[in-house]
Design a protein around this motif. Structure first.
Motif, mmCIF file in Angstrom:
data_model
loop_
_atom_site.group_PDB
_atom_site.id
_atom_site.type_symbol
_atom_site.label_atom_id
_atom_site.label_comp_id
_atom_site.label_asym_id
_atom_site.label_seq_id
_atom_site.Cartn_x
_atom_site.Cartn_y
_atom_site.Cartn_z
ATOM 1 N N UNK A 97 0.895 -1.184 -0.091
ATOM 2 C CA UNK A 97 -0.031 -0.009 -0.038
ATOM 3 C C UNK A 97 0.827 1.182 -0.055
ATOM 4 N N UNK A 98 1.858 1.208 0.704
ATOM 5 C CA UNK A 98 2.740 2.459 0.943
ATOM 6 C C UNK A 98 3.577 2.695 -0.479
ATOM 7 N N UNK A 99 3.930 1.570 -0.833
ATOM 8 C CA UNK A 99 4.834 1.636 -2.261
ATOM 9 C C UNK A 99 3.826 2.319 -3.172
ATOM 10 N N UNK A 100 2.541 1.847 -3.131
ATOM 11 C CA UNK A 100 1.482 2.396 -4.284
ATOM 12 C C UNK A 100 1.279 3.682 -4.098
ATOM 13 N N UNK A 101 1.487 4.369 -2.838
ATOM 14 C CA UNK A 101 1.238 5.793 -2.626
ATOM 15 C C UNK A 101 2.568 6.298 -3.050
ATOM 16 N N UNK A 102 3.592 5.947 -2.920
ATOM 17 C CA UNK A 102 4.946 6.685 -3.145
ATOM 18 C C UNK A 102 4.911 6.724 -4.925
ATOM 19 N N UNK A 103 4.641 5.693 -5.341
ATOM 20 C CA UNK A 103 4.608 5.357 -6.826
ATOM 21 C C UNK A 103 3.756 6.679 -7.635
ATOM 22 N N UNK A 104 2.513 6.444 -6.882
ATOM 23 C CA UNK A 104 1.551 7.577 -7.377
ATOM 24 C C UNK A 104 2.105 8.999 -7.396
ATOM 25 N N UNK A 105 3.007 9.488 -6.084
ATOM 26 C CA UNK A 105 3.757 10.561 -5.926
ATOM 27 C C UNK A 105 4.597 11.122 -7.126
ATOM 28 N N UNK A 106 5.318 9.926 -7.797
ATOM 29 C CA UNK A 106 6.150 10.256 -8.916
ATOM 30 C C UNK A 106 5.425 9.975 -10.032
ATOM 31 N N UNK A 107 4.108 9.449 -10.214
ATOM 32 C CA UNK A 107 3.386 9.110 -11.203
ATOM 33 C C UNK A 107 4.262 7.881 -12.085
ATOM 34 N N UNK A 108 4.583 6.995 -11.293
ATOM 35 C CA UNK A 108 5.217 5.713 -11.592
ATOM 36 C C UNK A 108 4.071 4.633 -11.910
ATOM 37 N N UNK A 109 4.254 3.771 -12.870
ATOM 38 C CA UNK A 109 3.384 2.687 -13.180
ATOM 39 C C UNK A 109 3.990 1.580 -12.405
ATOM 40 N N UNK A 110 2.860 1.029 -11.434
ATOM 41 C CA UNK A 110 3.413 -0.004 -10.507
ATOM 42 C C UNK A 110 2.892 -1.538 -11.144
ATOM 43 N N UNK A 111 3.607 -2.349 -11.151
ATOM 44 C CA UNK A 111 3.307 -3.683 -11.392
ATOM 45 C C UNK A 111 3.345 -4.638 -10.129
ATOM 46 N N UNK A 112 2.387 -4.872 -9.374
ATOM 47 C CA UNK A 112 2.176 -5.539 -8.179
ATOM 48 C C UNK A 112 2.090 -7.237 -8.503
ATOM 49 N N UNK A 113 2.940 -7.979 -8.285
ATOM 50 C CA UNK A 113 3.057 -9.321 -8.659
ATOM 51 C C UNK A 113 2.202 -10.138 -7.438
#
Length: 313
Positions: A97-113
């Motif tokens: 959840x935290x990683x997703x928030x931080x990814x959103x902060x830099x507009x990164x595309x997150x691939x969650x396995x």
């Protein structure tokens, strides 16, 4: 001549693990500026980051500014999760959840396995739209992780995959390769599960899917949501063990198929086959035939190499 420094940046969590190493290699060899992070085994190759430390996670993401984050880190051993539910939930849910928030902060595309274990295995094959019903705590934590990342970052892809194998550092790294010693040492009979239907999947293939998904996403922002990828050879552990024996020209008569459902450990779904047509329709995917992939993975662990080299080469 100017050195071509790739402008596409990818961050990989769990880069020291079985899947993470393959994902790191795949991006790195295909012109991505690739940073991997790990925890216990990180140095010297990878950044040492404790994913439960939100400041450390914030810092690496803001310093590196990745376009893509592939989140491979997880507690993925079902029996370990049952014994350590809090620690597993911290890593599989809270850290995700935290990683997703931080990814959103830099507009990164997150691939969650994620995993095929989000399904109960009663009505395969499963499409992305089918309702999950995990039987064990591992499946539950991964499903909670899926929900957490999608809630915190709409630019996320969830990639569900089944049992993995590949280039292992130790045979115990994969539920597939761990069987090799029982296959090789044929002086005593070995019981093998012949109940649960599995789809062994090579980490190289999953890594290729992650990269193809990331590259498609760079061109098309509508690429997000849930996806499935899997090998397409259906095998029980007994059948995998026989295929391993066959690949190395070893006897398999000492392997005994056990057709009852296992009574110890975390509950397992009988057949959680994933329907992969959504990715296939995007032109994404690759599949290594099991016998070829398993030979490549296990060759370094073959005890009787000298004699066999004359047989194979």
């Amino acid at each position: 001549e100017d050195v071509d420094i790739p402008s596409r940046r990818v961050l990989i969590t769990g880069a020291t693990g079985l899947l993470g190493r393959a994902v790191f290699k795949e991006f790195n060899e295909n012109n991505w500026n690739t940073v991997g992070c790990g925890y216990r085994r990180a140095q010297p190759r990878f950044e040492h980051v404790n994913l439960l430390d939100s400041i450390a996670v914030h810092d690496i993401i803001h310093d590196f500014q990745p376009h893509v984050i592939v989140h491979c880190a997880a507690e993925r051993r079902p029996d370990v999760v049952e014994g350590q539910p809090d620690a597993a939930s911290q890593l599989n849910v809270a850290a995700s959840a935290n990683l997703a928030k931080e990814a959103a902060g830099v507009r990164a595309f997150l691939i969650y396995i994620s995993t095929d274990y989000v399904f109960d295995g009663t009505s395969p094959p499963y499409k992305e739209t089918d309702v999950p019903n995990p039987l064990n705590l591992y499946g539950k934590t991964k499903l909670e992780g899926e929900k957490a990342v999608l809630e915190n970052n709409e630019d996320t892809a969830v990639l569900r995959i089944p049992v993995l194998y590949g280039e292992v550092e130790r045979l115990e790294e994969s539920a597939v390769t761990v069987m090799f010693d029982k296959v090789q040492f044929s002086n005593k009979s070995a019981n093998m599960d012949h109940w649960q239907q599995r789809f062994p999947t090579n980490v190289k293939d999953v890594a290729a899917v992650c990269r193809q998904l990331a590259e498609k996403r760079m061109l098309d922002p509508s690429i997000k949501g849930t996806f499935h990828w899997s090998g397409n050879e259906q095998m029980t552990k007994y059948e995998m063990a026989c295929a391993i024996a066959d690949a190395f020209n070893l006897p398999s008569s000492h392997l005994r198929p056990i057709t009852d459902s296992p009574v110890v450990g975390a509950l397992r779904p009988k057949n959680a086959q994933l329907d992969c047509s959504k990715l296939e329709m995007l032109g994404i995917g690759q599949r290594t035939p099991f016998r070829a992939g398993i030979r490549e993975s296990l060759w370094p662990f073959l005890v009787d190499k000298r004699w066999r080299q004359t047989v194979f080469h």
